[in-house]
Motif scaffolding. Sequence first.
Motif, PDB file in Angstrom:
ATOM      1  N   LEU A 277     -16.350   2.405 -17.658  1.00  0.00           N
ATOM      2  CA  LEU A 277     -16.440   3.491 -16.676  1.00  0.00           C
ATOM      3  C   LEU A 277     -15.509   4.645 -17.010  1.00  0.00           C
TER       4      LEU A 277
ATOM      5  N   GLU B 184     -21.721  -9.061 -16.648  1.00  0.00           N
ATOM      6  CA  GLU B 184     -21.522  -7.802 -15.924  1.00  0.00           C
ATOM      7  C   GLU B 184     -20.041  -7.589 -15.639  1.00  0.00           C
ATOM      8  N   ARG B 185     -19.500  -6.498 -16.141  1.00  0.00           N
ATOM      9  CA  ARG B 185     -18.095  -6.190 -15.859  1.00  0.00           C
ATOM     10  C   ARG B 185     -17.918  -4.676 -15.856  1.00  0.00           C
ATOM     11  N   TYR B 186     -16.939  -4.232 -15.098  1.00  0.00           N
ATOM     12  CA  TYR B 186     -16.538  -2.825 -15.178  1.00  0.00           C
ATOM     13  C   TYR B 186     -15.239  -2.767 -15.956  1.00  0.00           C
TER      14      TYR B 186
ATOM     15  N   LYS C  97     -18.290  -2.480  -7.023  1.00  0.00           N
ATOM     16  CA  LYS C  97     -18.637  -1.093  -7.311  1.00  0.00           C
ATOM     17  C   LYS C  97     -17.764  -0.158  -6.475  1.00  0.00           C
TER      18      LYS C  97
ATOM     19  N   ALA D 145     -14.306  -0.057  -7.989  1.00  0.00           N
ATOM     20  CA  ALA D 145     -14.268   0.719  -9.233  1.00  0.00           C
ATOM     21  C   ALA D 145     -14.310   2.218  -8.927  1.00  0.00           C
TER      22      ALA D 145
END
Length: 302
Positions: free
Chosen positions: A3, A55-57, A185, A188
Motif C-alpha cells: 500500500l 492476503e496481506r497489506y 482495510k 490500513a
Amino acid sequence: MLLKKRAESEELVSLRYLNTRMELAGKDKFYLSNLEKGYKGEIEFDRQTENLSEERYIIDDLLLQVNNSYFQIDKVIISGGLIHLLDVKYHEGDYYLESDKLYSVKSDREFKNPVIQLKRSETLFRQLLQNLKLNFLVQASVVFNNPEFTLYQAPLDQPIILPTQINRFLKELNETPSKLEENHKRLAQKLLSLHHDKNPFTTLPAYNYDQLEKGMHCRACGSFNTSIKTRHLVCGKCGTSKPVEQAIVQQIEEFKLLFPERKITTQSIYEWCNIEIKKRRITRVLKKFYTAKGTTSDTYYE
Ligand SMILES: [Zn+2]
C-alpha cells in the motif's frame, strides 16, 4: 498488497547533496554512511518480502504521531490474524548485547539498542489501536538482515530476527493462512492517512548558500568537472553523459530541497548551475517543468 512504497528520506538526499558541495565533518559523513547502509538494508528486506503469499497489506516506512510522540516503523505487515511491526537493521560485523546495550566487538563503540526503540514504537502503536477502538494482535521484531552480522550474548527472549532466521520467519508467515476483512482495510487506510511525510527530527549540519560549491556535478561520480556538449551534460572524469534538460531539472530540485526559502528564477538557477550555458536554455526548462509566478519583470517558478 503493497500500500505504501519506501522512498529515500529527505534527510538522506539532502546530506548526499551537501556531501558533494561541501566538506562534511567526520561525524556527518559517518551519519550519512549509516543512512545509506540503513536504506540499503531496508531495500534488501523489501526484496525478501515482496513475494509473500496470502492476503496481506504491507505499509513501508510509516511515521506516526500518537499522544504527542513520534515513532517510525520500517515495515508493517497486516495479516488476517496478526500485525507485524518490523524494524530493519543492516549492521555489519560482530556485535554483543550487554545490560541492554549494543556494542560493536571491533571498536567497543556503543550503538542504540534497536530493541528499546522497537518496544517504544510497539507501545505507541498499541495506544493508537486503543484510541481507534481497534482490536488486533501485534507482534514487533527487529530484523538484522545483513548476512555479515553476528550477535553475541543475545538473550533468547528478545524480539530479534537474526540473518539465519529470516527464511524461517518468512516461511512461517507464508504458511499461516491470512484473509483480510473490512476492519483490516479500515486500519490500513487509517494508518496511511495518519502518516507524516516530514520527519520533525531531521537534523542537517549547518550550511549556507555561499559556502556550497556551485556547478552541475555528475550524478554518477560527483565530479564538478562537467561541460555541456550540444544536448548533453558530459562528465570529464567518468564520461557519463546525460540530457541537459534532465540535468538542469535535477539541479533545480537540489536547489529547492537545500534552499526552500530561496526563489527559483532564471538568474538563481543560472548561478547555481555555474556552467557555460545560455540563460534562455534555463528559462525554457523552468517554463516546461514549473509554474511561472509573479510579474513579467519579476518572474519566479514553483
Ligand atoms: Zn562522472
